[in-house]
Motif scaffolding. Structure first.
Motif, mmCIF file in Angstrom:
data_model
loop_
_atom_site.group_PDB
_atom_site.id
_atom_site.type_symbol
_atom_site.label_atom_id
_atom_site.label_comp_id
_atom_site.label_asym_id
_atom_site.label_seq_id
_atom_site.Cartn_x
_atom_site.Cartn_y
_atom_site.Cartn_z
ATOM 1 N N HIS A 1 0.828 -1.197 0.000
ATOM 2 C CA HIS A 1 0.000 0.000 0.000
ATOM 3 C C HIS A 1 0.869 1.256 0.000
ATOM 4 O O HIS A 1 1.985 1.255 0.535
ATOM 5 N N ILE A 2 0.333 2.303 -0.587
ATOM 6 C CA ILE A 2 0.949 3.623 -0.515
ATOM 7 C C ILE A 2 0.015 4.523 0.278
ATOM 8 O O ILE A 2 -1.214 4.457 0.118
ATOM 9 N N VAL B 1 5.102 2.406 1.129
ATOM 10 C CA VAL B 1 5.514 3.719 0.629
ATOM 11 C C VAL B 1 4.708 4.800 1.350
ATOM 12 O O VAL B 1 3.478 4.729 1.413
ATOM 13 N N ARG B 2 5.424 5.796 1.871
ATOM 14 C CA ARG B 2 4.799 6.978 2.448
ATOM 15 C C ARG B 2 5.214 8.181 1.601
ATOM 16 O O ARG B 2 6.391 8.339 1.288
ATOM 17 N N PRO C 1 4.630 12.515 0.951
ATOM 18 C CA PRO C 1 4.020 13.763 1.403
ATOM 19 C C PRO C 1 3.243 14.484 0.308
ATOM 20 O O PRO C 1 2.534 15.450 0.581
ATOM 21 N N HIS C 2 3.394 14.022 -0.936
ATOM 22 C CA HIS C 2 2.760 14.691 -2.073
ATOM 23 C C HIS C 2 1.629 13.809 -2.610
ATOM 24 O O HIS C 2 1.848 12.930 -3.434
ATOM 25 N N PHE C 3 0.429 14.078 -2.130
ATOM 26 C CA PHE C 3 -0.708 13.234 -2.492
ATOM 27 C C PHE C 3 -0.969 13.250 -3.993
ATOM 28 O O PHE C 3 -1.365 12.239 -4.574
ATOM 29 N N GLY C 4 -0.722 14.392 -4.626
ATOM 30 C CA GLY C 4 -0.977 14.508 -6.053
ATOM 31 C C GLY C 4 -0.077 13.647 -6.922
ATOM 32 O O GLY C 4 -0.397 13.400 -8.092
ATOM 33 N N LEU C 5 1.055 13.192 -6.379
ATOM 34 C CA LEU C 5 1.967 12.336 -7.137
ATOM 35 C C LEU C 5 1.672 10.851 -6.954
ATOM 36 O O LEU C 5 2.155 10.019 -7.724
ATOM 37 N N MET C 6 0.870 10.530 -5.965
ATOM 38 C CA MET C 6 0.643 9.123 -5.641
ATOM 39 C C MET C 6 -0.059 8.338 -6.748
ATOM 40 O O MET C 6 0.313 7.186 -7.019
ATOM 41 N N PRO C 7 -1.055 8.891 -7.463
ATOM 42 C CA PRO C 7 -1.661 8.121 -8.558
ATOM 43 C C PRO C 7 -0.661 7.709 -9.639
ATOM 44 O O PRO C 7 -0.749 6.601 -10.185
ATOM 45 N N SER D 1 3.261 0.595 -10.744
ATOM 46 C CA SER D 1 3.695 -0.346 -9.702
ATOM 47 C C SER D 1 2.537 -1.246 -9.291
ATOM 48 O O SER D 1 1.455 -1.196 -9.881
ATOM 49 N N LEU D 2 2.776 -2.047 -8.251
ATOM 50 C CA LEU D 2 1.722 -2.893 -7.682
ATOM 51 C C LEU D 2 1.143 -2.275 -6.404
ATOM 52 O O LEU D 2 0.464 -2.956 -5.634
ATOM 53 N N LEU D 3 1.391 -0.992 -6.215
ATOM 54 C CA LEU D 3 0.905 -0.314 -5.020
ATOM 55 C C LEU D 3 -0.609 -0.114 -5.076
ATOM 56 O O LEU D 3 -1.198 0.029 -6.146
#
Length: 313
Positions: free
Chosen positions: A204-205, A233-234, A236-242, A248-250
């Motif tokens: 999970h991210i 994965v943690r 701080p930039h929510f907009g980059l998470m998608p 990946s398999l996140l």
């Protein structure tokens, strides 16, 4: 004459006459602008000359010009008038078209990615002279203290249980879903209540904490169920998470509205969660300090308006 005795002889009306006469350089034009009879303006000017010990305005050809002392009075008198207008500006109401205030808000980037751009656009369209400061919500920031101290006017984010020591306005609720890459194995086999263990064990991210002690609404709910997911994965930039999910398999677990903004832009897929989560609730919070402020009320109305418009899309 002592300073205090001099100040006692000056009222705001005299300051307004002084500034108007000096900027118009004409008693008759000043009278028209002030909505006064010319003799009344002349009488006020005579009183000002006596107080200043200076003619303030003298004849020059067919017109009038300020003396050196008069020139020095223009900006201070204008400053006094600006300050006086601000003293009770809240009682007069907030006029967005002419207001020159600074709006300060702290916001989580968990919000719909269109939210802040549309909010800024609406504020600048309706209140073009106003300034906007957008502060992040981070683990190092104490948003309660910032609201109380006037460093921010409102805080926008999602809480499972908003703090009860602040005023709160509900914006919208959202279904919790999972965002995965289109070629993620879960897309083929799906998830159901029988696959909770598989979902928890997958990678999970998750975002970093937005304020001290925060775990996030997803992990807070899992705690109540005695469950814990495998966060590898943690960010701080929510907009980059998608984008990280797409390659990946996140698994990213968040609100459907947020995920839908990326579904047509990235090779990702939205899946239901195998665990039933409460709806993710978004709020705006503010302190009693700004509760009665007309400018702050106007800002809160803009926030609510944008939230409503996005839910209709």
């Amino acid at each position: 004459m002592k300073d205090q005795a001099l100040f006692d002889k000056i009222d705001l009306h005299l300051i307004r006459v002084l500034n108007t006469v000096l900027t118009e350089r004409s008693v008759s034009r000043a009278a028209m602008r002030l909505g006064m009879y010319q003799p009344a303006v002349s009488a006020a000017l005579k009183r000002l000359r006596e107080l200043a010990g200076d003619p303030i305005l003298v004849r020059s050809g067919a017109g009038m010009v300020p003396t050196d002392a008069g020139l020095r009075m223009i900006e201070p008198s204008a400053s006094i008038l600006r300050a006086s207008s601000m003293l009770f500006s809240n009682a007069k109401g907030f006029e967005p078209a002419t207001a020159e205030t600074t709006f300060r808000l702290a916001a989580s980037d968990y919000l719909d990615p269109l939210f802040l751009p549309q909010l800024v656009a609406q504020i600048k369209k309706q209140a073009p002279r106003c300034h906007i400061e957008i502060h992040p919500l981070t683990a190092e920031s104490d948003y309660r203290a910032h609201l109380a101290q006037g460093q921010v006017d409102i805080v926008i984010g999602n809480w499972a249980a908003p703090p009860d020591d602040l005023h709160m306005g509900r914006l919208f609720g959202d279904e919790v879903v999972c965002l995965v890459a289109k070629d993620h194995p879960a897309v083929r086999r799906g998830w159901s209540a029988a696959h909770v263990a598989n979902w928890l064990e997958a990678e999970h991210i998750a975002p970093m904490a937005t304020h001290p002690g925060a775990k996030g609404v997803i992990d807070e709910h899992l705690d109540t169920l005695g469950l814990q997911r495998n966060i590898t994965v943690r960010c701080p930039h929510f907009g980059l998470m998608p984008s990280m999910v797409a390659s990946s398999l996140l698994i990213m677990t968040t609100g459907r509205q947020y995920c839908e903004r990326f579904a047509g832009l990235l090779p990702v897929k939205i899946l239901p969660c195998p665990i039933e989560f409460p709806r993710m609730m978004y709020y705006q919070l503010w302190h009693e300090r700004t509760h009665a402020s007309n400018a702050a009320k106007w800002l809160r109305e803009r926030v609510k308006s944008v939230a409503t418009s996005l839910r209709k899309e």
